[in-house]
Structures are given as structure tokens and as C-alpha cells.
Enzyme design. Structure first.
Site, mmCIF file in Angstrom:
data_model
loop_
_atom_site.group_PDB
_atom_site.id
_atom_site.type_symbol
_atom_site.label_atom_id
_atom_site.label_comp_id
_atom_site.label_asym_id
_atom_site.label_seq_id
_atom_site.Cartn_x
_atom_site.Cartn_y
_atom_site.Cartn_z
ATOM 1 N N SER A 124 -1.193 -7.690 -7.721
ATOM 2 C CA SER A 124 -0.058 -8.595 -7.868
ATOM 3 C C SER A 124 -0.519 -10.041 -7.743
ATOM 4 O O SER A 124 -1.490 -10.338 -7.023
ATOM 5 C CB SER A 124 0.926 -8.265 -6.743
ATOM 6 O OG SER A 124 1.830 -9.308 -6.577
ATOM 7 N N TYR A 149 2.770 -6.785 2.523
ATOM 8 C CA TYR A 149 2.690 -6.185 1.180
ATOM 9 C C TYR A 149 1.538 -6.841 0.405
ATOM 10 O O TYR A 149 0.662 -6.145 -0.135
ATOM 11 C CB TYR A 149 4.020 -6.378 0.430
ATOM 12 C CG TYR A 149 3.882 -6.130 -1.058
ATOM 13 C CD1 TYR A 149 3.695 -4.847 -1.556
ATOM 14 C CD2 TYR A 149 3.911 -7.188 -1.981
ATOM 15 C CE1 TYR A 149 3.536 -4.612 -2.923
ATOM 16 C CE2 TYR A 149 3.761 -6.968 -3.337
ATOM 17 C CZ TYR A 149 3.573 -5.677 -3.803
ATOM 18 O OH TYR A 149 3.407 -5.456 -5.151
ATOM 19 N N LYS A 153 -2.290 -5.359 -0.934
ATOM 20 C CA LYS A 153 -2.854 -5.445 -2.295
ATOM 21 C C LYS A 153 -4.238 -6.090 -2.235
ATOM 22 O O LYS A 153 -5.180 -5.645 -2.894
ATOM 23 C CB LYS A 153 -1.936 -6.275 -3.206
ATOM 24 C CG LYS A 153 -0.626 -5.623 -3.504
ATOM 25 C CD LYS A 153 -0.804 -4.428 -4.433
ATOM 26 C CE LYS A 153 0.455 -3.633 -4.618
ATOM 27 N NZ LYS A 153 0.258 -2.354 -5.263
HETATM 28 P P1 NAD Z 1 8.363 1.538 -7.977
HETATM 29 O O1 NAD Z 1 8.744 1.610 -6.554
HETATM 30 O O2 NAD Z 1 9.430 1.632 -9.004
HETATM 31 O O3 NAD Z 1 7.248 2.630 -8.313
HETATM 32 C C1 NAD Z 1 6.306 3.053 -7.373
HETATM 33 C C2 NAD Z 1 6.290 4.567 -7.408
HETATM 34 O O4 NAD Z 1 5.315 5.030 -6.463
HETATM 35 C C3 NAD Z 1 7.623 5.208 -7.034
HETATM 36 O O5 NAD Z 1 7.962 6.190 -7.993
HETATM 37 C C4 NAD Z 1 7.367 5.830 -5.666
HETATM 38 O O6 NAD Z 1 8.135 6.999 -5.464
HETATM 39 C C5 NAD Z 1 5.878 6.116 -5.723
HETATM 40 N N1 NAD Z 1 5.172 6.138 -4.437
HETATM 41 C C6 NAD Z 1 5.204 5.197 -3.458
HETATM 42 N N2 NAD Z 1 4.404 5.554 -2.453
HETATM 43 C C7 NAD Z 1 3.846 6.743 -2.802
HETATM 44 C C8 NAD Z 1 2.920 7.608 -2.178
HETATM 45 N N3 NAD Z 1 2.429 7.350 -0.966
HETATM 46 N N4 NAD Z 1 2.559 8.728 -2.821
HETATM 47 C C9 NAD Z 1 3.052 9.037 -4.057
HETATM 48 N N5 NAD Z 1 3.931 8.248 -4.683
HETATM 49 C C10 NAD Z 1 4.326 7.112 -4.065
HETATM 50 O O7 NAD Z 1 7.539 0.182 -8.172
HETATM 51 P P2 NAD Z 1 7.020 -0.536 -9.494
HETATM 52 O O8 NAD Z 1 7.778 -1.797 -9.646
HETATM 53 O O9 NAD Z 1 6.976 0.429 -10.603
HETATM 54 O O10 NAD Z 1 5.555 -0.920 -9.035
HETATM 55 C C11 NAD Z 1 4.423 -0.134 -9.345
HETATM 56 C C12 NAD Z 1 3.208 -0.780 -8.721
HETATM 57 O O11 NAD Z 1 3.075 -2.118 -9.204
HETATM 58 C C13 NAD Z 1 3.296 -0.883 -7.204
HETATM 59 O O12 NAD Z 1 2.007 -0.630 -6.672
HETATM 60 C C14 NAD Z 1 3.685 -2.325 -6.973
HETATM 61 O O13 NAD Z 1 3.235 -2.798 -5.736
HETATM 62 C C15 NAD Z 1 2.960 -3.013 -8.118
HETATM 63 N N6 NAD Z 1 3.573 -4.298 -8.473
HETATM 64 C C16 NAD Z 1 4.916 -4.334 -8.762
HETATM 65 C C17 NAD Z 1 5.511 -5.549 -9.052
HETATM 66 C C18 NAD Z 1 6.998 -5.626 -9.341
HETATM 67 O O14 NAD Z 1 7.566 -6.712 -9.226
HETATM 68 N N7 NAD Z 1 7.659 -4.553 -9.723
HETATM 69 C C19 NAD Z 1 4.741 -6.727 -9.083
HETATM 70 C C20 NAD Z 1 3.377 -6.647 -8.818
HETATM 71 C C21 NAD Z 1 2.797 -5.410 -8.504
#
Ligand code: NAD
Ligand code: UDP
Length: 348
Positions: A124, A149, A153
Site C-alpha cells: 500500500s 496496518y 505492510k
Molecule cells: P478485503 O477485506 O475485501 O479482502 C481481503 C480478503 O482476505 C477477505 O476476503 C478476507 O476474508 C481475507 N482474509 C483476511 N485475513 C485472512 C486470513 N488470515 N486468511 C485467509 N483469508 C483472509 O480487502 P481488499 O480491499 O480486497 O484488499 C486486499 C489486499 O489489498 C489487502 O491485503 C489490503 O491490505 C491491500 N490493500 C487494500 C487497499 C484498499 O484500499 N482496499 C489499499 C492498499 C492495499
């Protein structure tokens, strides 16, 4: 040859499954459904017209991961699984370090055991903390994060760098996402936050659909054109495409460790009020707002220089703020209660 998609039932993961399928890639989803439901996978399955292989499990569960790696011939992992709520991470840091950092350690351990040596990791822009200038380049200082958080990362990035140093055949790609928004054009999958949304776009969408009265704009006195915070919003479909490009690159002979961390953004800074205006235009709905105090930990401006991704991965964003708002609105207005309501596919 299969790819393991951890967190594939989530917001970005579900969109990426479509891009992978369109590219002809085969995958299996691994998710514990802690922040998603299998409904998203059902809907993706309709869009791609194919069943999705799904293994329910937690990244911290070594035995379960071993079973999955033993069952499939996994060539590479896209690692989305993680918790992402900044405020919650401040209140419950151990939960975040355990889920995100420990979960990644267990996954990497099992990958080593099964000689799977390719990973694409969801990082991120938060790893840059408060950058001294914009646009942000990949070589800007990282680590001065402002919440657990972001620190989780940053820690995972460092762990991956150390593994690459210890084993030159291990290949990692770090994608630093800027602000993912929008939804698939079908309007059947999108972001489905639990409770009150923390992020701007889902909050605006919920105001427009009448679920919330007004948007609180966090700060009107930043050193930006209109005084509100500036971010680099990236359409989730463009972001999904970046993962396909990353897999193409990691599986090619062009992969180089020195070129393995990429900013994934549009390079365009958009203020909160710009976004409100664009959303009102796209939805035809008024988005009432009030300017309130700054939110603790927020920065004034954050947008990417994504030229490295263009040069090395051949990726660049193609969708505009208008596209992001139109697609978010289609998802929100068709699914005011997200995945908790059933969707009539006959209407699409
Ligand atoms: P999200 O919460 O919709 O998806 C994450 C998924 O991971 C979910 O389906 C959740 O059930 C699953 N999960 C969480 N912990 C788990 C574990 N221990 N074991 C198995 N499954 C697990 O989030 P997203 O927005 O799709 O984000 C995906 C990735 O991108 C994340 O790592 C997030 O930190 C990163 N990210 C997201 C954003 C954003 O703004 N959405 C920005 C930068 C980085
Ligand atoms: N923001 C806002 N009101 C909200 C949510 C967000 O004014 O209800 C602002 C926030 O201050 C920032 C921008 O919108 O300037 C993007 O915030 P978001 O939480 O979506 O992303 P991040 O701050 O993590 O980049």
C-alpha cells in the site's frame, strides 16, 4: 499450473479473478471469509461463466495450507489476504500483526516447503507515510508509517526482501496500491464494507443512495487547491489488470529483483471535493457534505509516479474518475445492502 489467490473472495481479489480468467490463467481461491462472503465468488463465477475452485482456510493455519499445496500444483501466489481497517489496527495492533505478518510468515513457510517461489504481494502507498513531495516514486523513503496496518505492510515488504536475498531463485513482486475504488462494469461485484465505511468512495456512495445523511469532509484547510485531501484513486479493474501484468512479468525471463516494487496508481491527484462533484455527476444524486476537523493521521497529498510499472510491466491505468464513479454507483444502487441481498442476474 495454478495460481493460489489468498483473499480472493475480497474486494480487489474478486475483481482480479475476472482479469486472471480473461487472461486464461487457472487459479484456486484461499480465503477464511472473515471480511467477505462466498456470494462474491458465485457472482464472479457467473461473470466468467466458469466454476471457481475455493478452499476455505486461514493463512495462519499451516496444516490447511499444506493440504492445499499438496492438492494443487501451485506455481505462484497472489497474496491479498489481510486485514485493512486503519482505525481498527490502532485499537487492536496485535490482531493486525498476527493476521497480516504472522499469516504471511506461515504462507511463506509452506511455499518454501512446496518449492513455490513466486509471490505477488498487496502492499500500500501507506508505507511511504507522509511523503516529502509528490508524485511519489518507489525509491522514496518507506517505513515511517503512522498506524499498525501500514507497519504490517512495511514489515511484510522487508520480510520478502530478506527472503529474496537469502534465495536468489525466490521471486517477489510488491504492488503498492494507491486508493482502489470502483467496481466491475456488470454492477454485480464491488466493495462491501462492514458497518460505517472508513473510506471516501463507499461513504459517498452510501450518502448518494440515501443510507447516510451527509459526508463529513475531514479538513478543509490542507495546503491543496481547494483545502481538502488529495489522493490517487485507481479503478479496481485497472488494479486487477496490474496483477495479470505482474504474473506475466514474474513468469518471464525479464524479471529482475531490482525492478520488483511498483506503485499502482493513475498519477492524478483528486481532492475530496473533486470526488464529490464527479460522483454527483455520475449518479445524478446530491451528495450533501460538511467540512469538519482533519482526521488524525491523514496527510494532505498522496499520488503516484507509476512510470516504472508502465516501463517494466507494460501496465498503466486507463479508467478515469468518471468511470470510477459511474461503476461505483452502478454497484451501490443495484446492491444497496452489498452481498447480503440476493441479486437477480436476469436484470443484467
Ligand atoms: P478485503 O477485506 O475485501 O479482502 C481481503 C480478503 O482476505 C477477505 O476476503 C478476507 O476474508 C481475507 N482474509 C483476511 N485475513 C485472512 C486470513 N488470515 N486468511 C485467509 N483469508 C483472509 O480487502 P481488499 O480491499 O480486497 O484488499 C486486499 C489486499 O489489498 C489487502 O491485503 C489490503 O491490505 C491491500 N490493500 C487494500 C487497499 C484498499 O484500499 N482496499 C489499499 C492498499 C492495499
Ligand atoms: N475522507 C473524508 N471523509 C470520509 C472519508 C475520507 O473526507 O468520510 C477523506 C480523507 O480525509 C482523505 C480522502 O478522503 O483525504 C481519502 O480517504 P480514504 O480513507 O478513502 O483513503 P486514505 O486516507 O487511506 O488514503
Amino acid at each position: 499450473m495454478k495460481f493460489l489467490i489468498t483473499g480472493g473472495a475480497g474486494y480487489i481479489g474478486s475483481h482480479t479473478l475476472i482479469a486472471l480468467s480473461e487472461a486464461g490463467y487457472d487459479f484456486v481461491v484461499y480465503d477464511n471469509l472473515c471480511n467477505s462472503s462466498q456470494e462474491s465468488l458465485k457472482r464472479v463465477s457467473k461473470i466468467i461463466n466458469k466454476d471457481i475452485e475455493f478452499e476455505e482456510g486461514d493463512t495462519r493455519d499451516k496444516e490447511r495450507l499444506q493440504e492445499v499445496f499438496a492438492k494443487y500444483d501451485i506455481n505462484a501466489v497472489i497474496h491479498f489476504a489481510g486485514l485493512k481497517a486503519v482505525g481498527e489496527s490502532v485499537e487492536q495492533p496485535l490482531k493486525y500483526y498476527d493476521n497480516n505478518v504472522n499469516g504471511t510468515l506461515v504462507l511463506l513457510d509452506v511455499m518454501q516447503e512446496f518449492k513455490c517461489k513466486k509471490i505477488v504481494f498487496s502492499s500500500s502507498a501507506t508505507v511511504y507515510g507522509d511523503p516529502s513531495s509528490t508524485p511519489i516514486e518507489e525509491n522514496f523513503p518507506v517505513g515511517a508509517t503512522t498506524n499498525p496496518y501500514g507497519t504490517s505492510k512495511y514489515m511484510i515488504e522487508r520480510i520478502l526482501e530478506d527472503i529474496v536475498i537469502s534465495d536468489s531463485s525466490f521471486q517477489a513482486i510488491i504492488l503498492r496500491y494507491f486508493n482502489p475504488v470502483g467496481a466491475h462494469e456488470s454492477g454485480t461485484i464491488g466493495e462491501d464494507p462492514n458497518g460505517i465505511p472508513n473510506n471516501l468512495m463507499p461513504f459517498i456512495s452510501q450518502v448518494a443512495v440515501g443510507k447516510r445523511e451527509f459526508l463529513s469532509v475531514f479538513g478543509g484547510d490542507y495546503d491543496t487547491e481547494d483545502g481538502t485531501g488529495v489522493r490517487d484513486y485507481i479503478h479496481v479493474v485497472d488494479l486487477a489488470d496490474a496483477h495479470v501484468k505482474a504474473l506475466n512479468y514474474i513468469n518471464s525471463n525479464k524479471y529482475e529483483t531490482k525492478n520488483s516494487t511498483f506503485n499502482i496508481g493513475t498519477g492524478i491527484g483528486c481532492s475530496v471535493l473533486d470526488m464529490v462533484k464527479a460522483f454527483e455527476k455520475a449518479s445524478g444524486k446530491k451528495v450533501p457534505y460538511k467540512i469538519v476537523q482533519r482526521r488524525a493521521g491523514d496527510i494532505a497529498k498522496c499520488f503516484a509516479d507509476s512510470s516504472l510499472a508502465k516501463e517494466v510491466l507494460g501496465w498503466s491505468a486507463s479508467k478515469t474518475i468518471e468511470d470510477m464513479c459511474i461503476d461505483s454507483w452502478r454497484w451501490q444502487s443495484n446492491n444497496p445492502d452489498g452481498y447480503s441481498q440476493s441479486f437477480n442476474f436476469k436484470n443484467i
